[in-house]
Design a protein around this motif. Structure first.
Motif, PDB file in Angstrom:
ATOM      1  N   SER A  28      14.221 -29.109  29.076  1.00  0.00           N
ATOM      2  CA  SER A  28      12.925 -29.528  29.630  1.00  0.00           C
ATOM      3  C   SER A  28      12.790 -31.037  29.480  1.00  0.00           C
ATOM      4  O   SER A  28      13.543 -31.673  28.743  1.00  0.00           O
ATOM      5  CB  SER A  28      11.773 -28.817  28.921  1.00  0.00           C
ATOM      6  N   ASP A  29      11.787 -31.585  30.172  1.00  0.00           N
ATOM      7  CA  ASP A  29      11.504 -32.999  29.998  1.00  0.00           C
ATOM      8  C   ASP A  29      10.796 -33.191  28.656  1.00  0.00           C
ATOM      9  O   ASP A  29      10.500 -32.221  27.951  1.00  0.00           O
ATOM     10  CB  ASP A  29      10.720 -33.572  31.172  1.00  0.00           C
ATOM     11  N   ILE A  30      10.520 -34.408  28.315  1.00  0.00           N
ATOM     12  CA  ILE A  30       9.968 -34.730  26.991  1.00  0.00           C
ATOM     13  C   ILE A  30       8.647 -34.015  26.730  1.00  0.00           C
ATOM     14  O   ILE A  30       8.426 -33.492  25.642  1.00  0.00           O
ATOM     15  CB  ILE A  30       9.802 -36.254  26.837  1.00  0.00           C
ATOM     16  N   ASP A  31       7.770 -33.980  27.725  1.00  0.00           N
ATOM     17  CA  ASP A  31       6.461 -33.362  27.505  1.00  0.00           C
ATOM     18  C   ASP A  31       6.458 -31.852  27.700  1.00  0.00           C
ATOM     19  O   ASP A  31       5.477 -31.183  27.411  1.00  0.00           O
ATOM     20  CB  ASP A  31       5.385 -34.006  28.376  1.00  0.00           C
ATOM     21  N   GLY A  32       7.561 -31.277  28.177  1.00  0.00           N
ATOM     22  CA  GLY A  32       7.676 -29.832  28.334  1.00  0.00           C
ATOM     23  C   GLY A  32       7.018 -29.264  29.579  1.00  0.00           C
ATOM     24  O   GLY A  32       7.008 -28.058  29.782  1.00  0.00           O
ATOM     25  N   TYR A  33       6.481 -30.120  30.438  1.00  0.00           N
ATOM     26  CA  TYR A  33       5.815 -29.628  31.648  1.00  0.00           C
ATOM     27  C   TYR A  33       6.784 -29.250  32.755  1.00  0.00           C
ATOM     28  O   TYR A  33       6.446 -28.469  33.628  1.00  0.00           O
ATOM     29  CB  TYR A  33       4.812 -30.655  32.182  1.00  0.00           C
TER      30      TYR A  33
END
Length: 85
Positions: free
Chosen positions: A37-42
């Protein structure tokens, strides 16, 4: 499997890979697919067979691939993991 992938199927495959996969330099790898996932998890990603699936807001996804055979192979791997869940 249809060309249309349901959001809940993508999330189920992602969770299966995260729970049972082996850590690699991108995320976790399981049965030919890597999940991260990306850093923010979105936004979550599934990668394999020269295909990158990006899944984000509003249950939308995008497949990046060059050849139809790569997409077909990716969808077979996705379906195999869906059938485990």
């Amino acid at each position: 499997m249809k060309n249309d992938i349901e959001g809940k199927q993508i999330l189920a495959v992602y969770e299966q890979i995260i729970q049972h996969g082996e850590i690699n330099n991108e995320g976790k790898h399981y049965k030919g697919l890597t999940a991260f996932s990306d850093i923010d998890g979105y936004t979550i990603y599934l990668k394999g067979s020269c295909v990158l699936l990006r899944f984000g807001f509003h249950n939308t996804y995008h497949l990046d691939y060059e050849h139809e055979k790569h997409k077909d192979d990716f969808l077979k791997k996705l379906e195999n993991i869906i059938n485990e869940v």
